[in-house]
Scaffold this active site. Structure first.
Site, PDB file in Angstrom:
ATOM      1  N   LYS A  77       0.832  -1.206   0.000  1.00  0.00           N
ATOM      2  CA  LYS A  77       0.000   0.000   0.000  1.00  0.00           C
ATOM      3  C   LYS A  77       0.864   1.252   0.000  1.00  0.00           C
ATOM      4  CE  LYS A  77      -3.817   2.055   2.667  1.00  0.00           C
ATOM      5  NZ  LYS A  77      -4.680   1.865   3.864  1.00  0.00           N
ATOM      6  N   SER A 152      -9.320   2.252   2.866  1.00  0.00           N
ATOM      7  CA  SER A 152      -8.419   2.966   1.983  1.00  0.00           C
ATOM      8  C   SER A 152      -7.432   2.052   1.247  1.00  0.00           C
ATOM      9  CB  SER A 152      -7.642   4.012   2.793  1.00  0.00           C
ATOM     10  OG  SER A 152      -6.819   3.405   3.788  1.00  0.00           O
ATOM     11  N   SER A 176      -9.701  -0.157   7.069  1.00  0.00           N
ATOM     12  CA  SER A 176      -9.149   0.054   5.728  1.00  0.00           C
ATOM     13  C   SER A 176      -8.554  -1.179   5.075  1.00  0.00           C
ATOM     14  CB  SER A 176      -8.090   1.163   5.762  1.00  0.00           C
ATOM     15  OG  SER A 176      -8.706   2.416   5.920  1.00  0.00           O
TER      16      SER A 176
END
Length: 465
Positions: A77, A152, A176
């Site tokens: 990420k 996210s 997330s």
């Protein structure tokens, strides 16, 4: 044929049945075939990964030992720092940042033989449960590109769902990892607070925006199997002196997915306050009914913690630093919302008190059950042009009303996972959340494995050619 799971890839590479270079070539081919449409990746690193794959192949050929993740492609990420590889956090303020050091978890992956193939798209600084930011095109849901993949950790979920990589790292401050896992039909686990150390990540006070969420943030894997997630955790878990929250992990055997005898499991459809779409609830309850363990239905009356969570996020945000960034570059709407709101000291201290109350409620519940099951989110993936689903259970909904279940695990530090347990009649995936007891990572993995054996999604975008 190249194996698909991390466990099988590493085994095949170690045995010489396939080379790390061959695995990487297959990964690159799939990324190049799919990602121009889906935008799971914001930065790729195949040249660097090729050099590392060649080293692993040379070690195997020479009979030298290689790590437990030898030759496994891993995506990271974009909020997690990576040495010599751009890390933007989805912000124009950091669009050209190339860190000098890896985050602890990335360094451990590299040491274990993983091939870091790129960075995955995310919400700016992780604010907001969608895969959109001012720097890169939005990530699209592979089940239906008109829909949001959640966030996210959006790019990580999509990269795994489509088979671009077998493993991706995500971060989870309020859901997330689990939210996009549910909306994209993959497995995602947030381990207990402190199991996986973070540094520099949200621990570096010199980086406004990037340094937020200190007591809420967790690092964990998104995968297509529980065994893959457990393998990754066996590598990245364990204390580090640079993270004051990190803890020893000698109490967990990450390779043992055996269900403990006498495990007490409870299910709450709504925590006492959440609205859930009927199709989502139906899929979740079918999955629970299929489990080969007794599940007690719970009649909870817990409060909605959205205000508590928002205040704690703001309290752990460098508001002065973010305002300085906002004077230089445009910030996304979820970040602006934190800055534009007037906060009082009482709101922050009330949030601390409510967090204590939430922890105490969870502790009291542990006197009755070991595992709490809930829907992961209240809906399936929705129109990505909207800030949230327009309705829930047939009634108008606030934009943040569809994620009522995930933040409780961050507020209390409990381990939690989302397992893909079925499809609605419209053909969209649904996640079942598994919340464990304090430091109960093994119990969460074991229950996840049980679910995997009964109701796991076995078709969908992962088979896209």
């Amino acid at each position: 044929m190249t194996p698909e799971t991390a466990v099988d890839i590493a085994r095949a590479v170690r045995s010489g049945a396939v080379t790390a270079s061959e695995v990487l070539a297959g990964c690159r081919e799939r990324v190049e075939a799919l990602d121009d449409t889906l935008h799971a990746f914001c930065t790729t690193a195949f040249d660097q990964a090729r050099a590392r794959a060649a080293e692993i192949d040379a070690d195997v050929k020479a009979g030298r030992p290689v790590g437990p993740l030898a030759g496994v492609p891993v995506a990271v990420k974009d909020l997690i720092p990576t040495r010599d590889l751009r890390t933007t956090s989805g912000s124009l303020a950091y669009r050209d940042l190339v860190p000098e050091v890896d985050d602890v978890c990335v360094a451990r992956l590299r040491a274990a033989g993983a091939l870091i193939v790129g960075k995955t798209n995310a919400s700016e600084f992780g604010y907001g449960p969608r895969g959109e930011n001012p720097v890169f095109p939005p990530t699209l849901n592979p089940w239906d590109t008109r829909l949001t993949p959640g966030g996210s950790s959006a790019g990580s979920a999509v990269a795994v769902a489509t088979g671009m990589v077998p493993v991706a790292l995500g971060s989870d401050g309020g859901g997330s990892i689990r939210v996009p896992a549910a909306l994209c039909g993959v497995y995602g686990i947030k381990p207990a607070m402190g199991r996986v150390p973070l540094w520099p990540g949200c621990r570096d006070e010199r980086s406004p925006g990037m340094s937020s969420w200190e007591s809420l943030e967790h690092i964990g894997p998104l995968t297509r199997t529980v065994a893959d997630a457990a393998l990754v955790l066996s590598v990245i878990a364990g204390p580090d002196p640079r993270d004051r929250h990190s803890i020893p992990c000698d109490d967990v055997d990450w390779h043992d997915l055996t269900l403990p005898a006498g495990l007490r499991v409870g299910y709450s459809p709504d925590l006492g306050h959440a609205r859930v779409d009927p199709d989502v609830r139906a899929v979740v309850e079918r999955a629970i009914a299929a489990l080969d363990v007794p599940v007690r239905r719970l009649d909870l009356d817990w409060p909605d913690l959205r205000e508590t969570f928002d205040a704690l996020v703001a309290a752990e945000t460098d508001l002065v630093g973010l305002r300085e960034l906002a004077a230089r570059v445009p910030l996304s709407a979820p970040v602006r919302a934190v800055l534009d709101r007037s906060w009082t000291a009482e709101q922050f201290t009330d949030a601390v008190r409510e967090r204590k109350a939430a922890a105490n409620r969870m502790a009291r519940l542990t006197d009755e059950i070991d595992i709490l099951l809930t829907p992961t989110v209240s809906t399936t993936a929705y129109d990505r042009a909207l800030p949230g689903p327009a309705t829930l259970a047939g009634l108008p909904a606030a934009p943040d009303e569809w994620t009522p279940f995930s933040a409780i695990a961050n507020l209390t530090g409990r381990p939690a996972a989302s397992a893909p347990v079925g499809l609605t009649p419209s053909g969209l995936p649904v996640g079942l959340q598994i919340i464990g007891p304090h430091l109960g990572d093994h119990q969460v993995l074991a229950v996840s494995r049980l679910i995997e054996q009964t109701t796991w999604i076995t078709s969908g975008p992962r088979r896209v050619a």
